[in-house]
Design a protein around this motif. Structure first.
Motif, PDB file in Angstrom:
ATOM      1  N   ASP A   1      66.425 -71.323 -84.824  1.00 26.99           N
ATOM      2  CA  ASP A   1      66.960 -71.650 -83.503  1.00 26.99           C
ATOM      3  C   ASP A   1      66.732 -73.146 -83.262  1.00 26.99           C
ATOM      4  OD1 ASP A   1      67.268 -72.138 -80.800  1.00 26.99           O
ATOM      5  OD2 ASP A   1      66.432 -70.207 -80.172  1.00 26.99           O
ATOM      6  N   TRP A   2      67.823 -73.913 -83.266  1.00 23.61           N
ATOM      7  CA  TRP A   2      67.737 -75.385 -83.202  1.00 23.61           C
ATOM      8  C   TRP A   2      66.861 -75.849 -82.042  1.00 23.61           C
ATOM      9  CZ3 TRP A   2      68.758 -79.221 -79.732  1.00 23.61           C
ATOM     10  CH2 TRP A   2      68.827 -80.524 -80.246  1.00 23.61           C
ATOM     11  N   LEU A   3      67.093 -75.256 -80.878  1.00 29.97           N
ATOM     12  CA  LEU A   3      66.379 -75.737 -79.687  1.00 29.97           C
ATOM     13  C   LEU A   3      64.875 -75.503 -79.791  1.00 29.97           C
ATOM     14  CD1 LEU A   3      66.546 -77.056 -76.934  1.00 29.97           C
ATOM     15  CD2 LEU A   3      66.965 -74.792 -75.938  1.00 29.97           C
ATOM     16  N   GLN A   4      64.503 -74.369 -80.406  1.00 32.29           N
ATOM     17  CA  GLN A   4      63.065 -74.087 -80.536  1.00 32.29           C
ATOM     18  C   GLN A   4      62.368 -75.179 -81.351  1.00 32.29           C
ATOM     19  OE1 GLN A   4      61.569 -72.010 -78.665  1.00 32.29           O
ATOM     20  NE2 GLN A   4      63.576 -71.366 -77.920  1.00 32.29           N
TER      21      GLN A   4
ATOM     22  N   LYS B   1      62.321 -78.755 -79.363  1.00 30.67           N
ATOM     23  CA  LYS B   1      61.279 -78.852 -78.322  1.00 30.67           C
ATOM     24  C   LYS B   1      60.045 -79.592 -78.818  1.00 30.67           C
ATOM     25  CE  LYS B   1      62.167 -74.479 -75.872  1.00 30.67           C
ATOM     26  NZ  LYS B   1      61.620 -73.119 -75.687  1.00 30.67           N
ATOM     27  N   TYR B   2      59.849 -79.588 -80.131  1.00 31.30           N
ATOM     28  CA  TYR B   2      58.617 -80.173 -80.687  1.00 31.30           C
ATOM     29  C   TYR B   2      58.847 -81.547 -81.310  1.00 31.30           C
ATOM     30  CZ  TYR B   2      56.652 -75.561 -79.943  1.00 31.30           C
ATOM     31  OH  TYR B   2      56.219 -74.403 -79.354  1.00 31.30           O
ATOM     32  N   VAL B   3      60.040 -82.082 -81.138  1.00 26.18           N
ATOM     33  CA  VAL B   3      60.307 -83.400 -81.736  1.00 26.18           C
ATOM     34  C   VAL B   3      59.508 -84.470 -80.995  1.00 26.18           C
ATOM     35  CG1 VAL B   3      62.075 -85.193 -81.994  1.00 26.18           C
ATOM     36  CG2 VAL B   3      62.538 -82.855 -82.745  1.00 26.18           C
ATOM     37  N   CYS B   4      58.661 -85.123 -81.746  1.00 31.81           N
ATOM     38  CA  CYS B   4      57.877 -86.239 -81.229  1.00 31.81           C
ATOM     39  C   CYS B   4      57.564 -87.122 -82.433  1.00 31.81           C
ATOM     40  CB  CYS B   4      56.588 -85.760 -80.563  1.00 31.81           C
ATOM     41  SG  CYS B   4      55.498 -84.828 -81.640  1.00 31.81           S
TER      42      CYS B   4
ATOM     43  N   THR C   1      64.682 -78.884 -71.712  1.00 25.38           N
ATOM     44  CA  THR C   1      65.459 -78.379 -72.851  1.00 25.38           C
ATOM     45  C   THR C   1      66.883 -78.944 -72.801  1.00 25.38           C
ATOM     46  OG1 THR C   1      65.789 -76.374 -71.560  1.00 25.38           O
ATOM     47  CG2 THR C   1      64.197 -76.260 -73.324  1.00 25.38           C
ATOM     48  N   ALA C   2      67.414 -79.159 -71.608  1.00 27.94           N
ATOM     49  CA  ALA C   2      68.767 -79.744 -71.502  1.00 27.94           C
ATOM     50  C   ALA C   2      68.772 -81.156 -72.085  1.00 27.94           C
ATOM     51  CB  ALA C   2      69.217 -79.772 -70.038  1.00 27.94           C
ATOM     52  N   GLN C   3      67.724 -81.899 -71.827  1.00 23.27           N
ATOM     53  CA  GLN C   3      67.652 -83.253 -72.395  1.00 23.27           C
ATOM     54  C   GLN C   3      67.518 -83.204 -73.917  1.00 23.27           C
ATOM     55  OE1 GLN C   3      64.433 -84.494 -69.605  1.00 23.27           O
ATOM     56  NE2 GLN C   3      65.637 -86.352 -69.352  1.00 23.27           N
ATOM     57  N   LYS C   4      66.727 -82.267 -74.411  1.00 26.52           N
ATOM     58  CA  LYS C   4      66.585 -82.131 -75.872  1.00 26.52           C
ATOM     59  C   LYS C   4      67.937 -81.778 -76.497  1.00 26.52           C
ATOM     60  CE  LYS C   4      62.010 -82.596 -76.659  1.00 26.52           C
ATOM     61  NZ  LYS C   4      61.427 -83.556 -77.614  1.00 26.52           N
ATOM     62  N   LEU C   5      68.703 -80.913 -75.789  1.00 29.98           N
ATOM     63  CA  LEU C   5      69.998 -80.464 -76.322  1.00 29.98           C
ATOM     64  C   LEU C   5      70.986 -81.606 -76.521  1.00 29.98           C
ATOM     65  CD1 LEU C   5      70.628 -77.090 -74.468  1.00 29.98           C
ATOM     66  CD2 LEU C   5      70.893 -77.481 -76.939  1.00 29.98           C
TER      67      LEU C   5
END
Ligand code: URP
Ligand code: ZN
Ligand code: ZN
Length: 501
Positions: free
Chosen positions: A321-324, A327-330, A364-368
């Motif tokens: 799941d791409w979004l999952q 969420k952890y991209v740093c 999550t919208a910003q990550k998307l």
């Protein structure tokens, strides 16, 4: 208004001649002490925290804490409860308010702005036991340090619930910036930040060398984001040429050894200048080895790490799941479990001085928005609300890290490193009455829906903490009680002095 006893609620003791003891509360919440009523009508109230264990960098000891107005005036066993309001903290651990020396509130990243501004971020910080944050003031490219400082005061002043200071970002080096460094000290900015990556902010080796030379003159301290920008760019180009765009491309284009390379290079430049530096958000064994080598050569190096590198690992990026994963991209990315364990070992041995959060939250919208190109996923995760409980859970409870160590990495060392000690970072007479009341028996589950920060997810969702923060006091006022933030947006700007570590 009901009258009843509940642990942790202040008990009003008055002299026997005046009236019997009475207990005061407001239904359902610890609102006995409003944030204002520690100083009422010019009369400074005295609070006595009774029955707890006071934690310092040396460990815990049974002691009471007497507070007058904003300050601690006494710390010792069995302080008599005369003319005081008693806060019953039996069975609780009392820490000096945590200091988070690495936050990014109201920061523009990747054509968007962090979800948390100073209002929501500082309320989240308080909720997590953090009574002082040091955020990174960031001049826009081409602007002066004064511009950057003005901008950050505009963002924070009157909008911050906890106390706060700023590090200043140096993203270029020229005569104007050099001449501004003295003024920054006059404004209470005694620490700086440089980036060895990120096109918008990165600084080359020559500029870094010159900047460090100037900071040495001032006895200054600089934190550096260490990643090798050139190799990262090349690795990104390789992924794109192969048509790869999974979230896993993020860690694979920012490998541990390219972080370590930058750490090693920075430390050699610092050796040339002969200045101590701070390696911020350190993630891995190879980077720790570079630090060990420099220390072996006789250099003074300070190391910061963050809860995400101590609790999570890079398997999250391989989620289908791409979004999952996003969420952890740093940056730097999460690493392997072996790196995590090496960081804990380094903490135990005193080789890591601070655990800050690098709180840089997005929804999550910003990550998307980074769905089509993994390099445009806004980098950063929330952490300011959960740091203390995670360090207690994974450090003290799981790995038997001492309470003294927890106190050092969350409070005492950041206070010393960034020129706030002993006003902050210790529970001692003369210090600000910033007190975290930690209940080691009150386990709870971390859930995004319970958070006060603005991100709509939490990277630690579902984790069961060992114990929890019951109350937070900021300069003698109750700022958080039973999970509710009571503080107003009246945190103080803290001009800071020189490094004392
Ligand atoms: O991804 C991260 N860590 N974002 C915040 C900026 C930084 O590099 O510290
Ligand atoms: Zn960074
Ligand atoms: Zn950062």
């Amino acid at each position: 208004m009901q009258l009843f006893y509940a642990p942790l609620l202040p008990i009003f003791y008055v002299r026997p001649s005046m009236a019997p003891l009475f207990l005061l509360s407001i239904p359902g919440e610890c609102a006995i002490l409003s944030p204002e009523n520690n100083i009422r009508g010019g009369l400074v109230m005295r609070l006595l925290f009774k029955g707890g264990s006071v934690v310092t960098g040396k460990g815990p000891r049974r002691a009471d804490i007497l507070v007058e107005g904003e300050k601690i005036v006494d710390v010792r066993r069995d302080i008599p409860p005369i003319d005081v309001q008693v806060v019953d903290v039996s069975g609780m651990l009392l820490f000096p308010g945590f200091i988070d020396a690495h936050t990014h509130f109201d920061l523009d990243v990747c054509n968007t702005t962090t979800a948390d501004d100073f209002a929501s971020g500082s309320r989240a910080a308080l909720r997590g036991g953090t009574t002082t944050i040091i955020d990174f003031a960031c001049p826009n490219k081409g602007e002066t340090l004064h511009d950057g400082l003005r901008l950050w005061h505009e963002k924070a002043d009157g909008r911050c619930a906890c106390d706060y200071g700023f590090h200043m970002t140096i993203d270029d080096w020229n005569d104007t910036i050099e001449s501004e460094i003295d003024d920054m000290y006059a404004e209470g900015i005694s620490s700086f930040k440089m980036y060895m990556t990120y096109p918008a902010m990165m600084i080359g080796d020559e500029a870094m060398y010159k900047a460090l030379k100037k900071l040495k003159e001032k006895g200054g301290i600089c934190g550096v984001h260490c990643e090798n920008a050139g190799v990262i760019d090349a690795l990104i180009a390789e992924k794109k040429a192969k048509g790869e765009n999974g979230v896993y491309c993020h860690p694979e284009t920012r490998p541990d050894i390219m972080e370590a390379e930058a750490v090693g290079r920075l430390l050699r430049i610092a050796e040339q200048v002969d200045i101590p530096v701070v390696i911020v958000h350190t993630t891995n064994i190879e980077a720790l080895d570079e630090v060990a080598n420099a220390r072996w050569r006789g250099q003074k190096v300070f190391v910061e790490t963050c809860p995400q590198y101590l609790v999570l690992d890079d398997s999250v990026y391989y989620n289908e799941d791409w979004l999952q994963g996003a969420k952890y991209v740093c940056s730097p990315p999460l690493r392997k479990s072996a790196d995590r364990e090496a960081l804990w070992r380094a903490i135990r041995r005193g080789e890591v001085q601070t655990i800050s959060t690098d709180h840089c939250s997005f929804t999550t919208a910003q990550k998307l928005a980074g769905r089509e190109d993994f390099t445009t996923i806004p980098g950063g995760i929330p952490g300011v609300e959960t740091r203390g409980e995670l360090v207690y859970t994974y450090g003290v409870a799981k790995r038997k890290i001492g309470l003294g160590t927890m106190c050092r990495v969350l409070s005492e060392n950041p206070a010393k490193l960034y020129g706030l000690y002993p006003r902050k970072g210790v529970l001692a007479p003369g210090s600000d009455a910033d007190i975290v009341v930690y209940d080691p028996a009150a386990d709870h589950v971390i859930r995004a829906e319970d958070m006060v920060g603005a991100a709509d997810y939490n990277p630690y969702e579902g984790i069961v903490t060992k114990g929890s923060i019951r109350q937070v006091w900021l300069r003698g006022k109750v700022a958080v009680s039973s999970g509710k933030v009571l503080a107003d947006l009246d945190g103080k700007y803290l001009p800071r002095g020189k490094c004392q570590l």
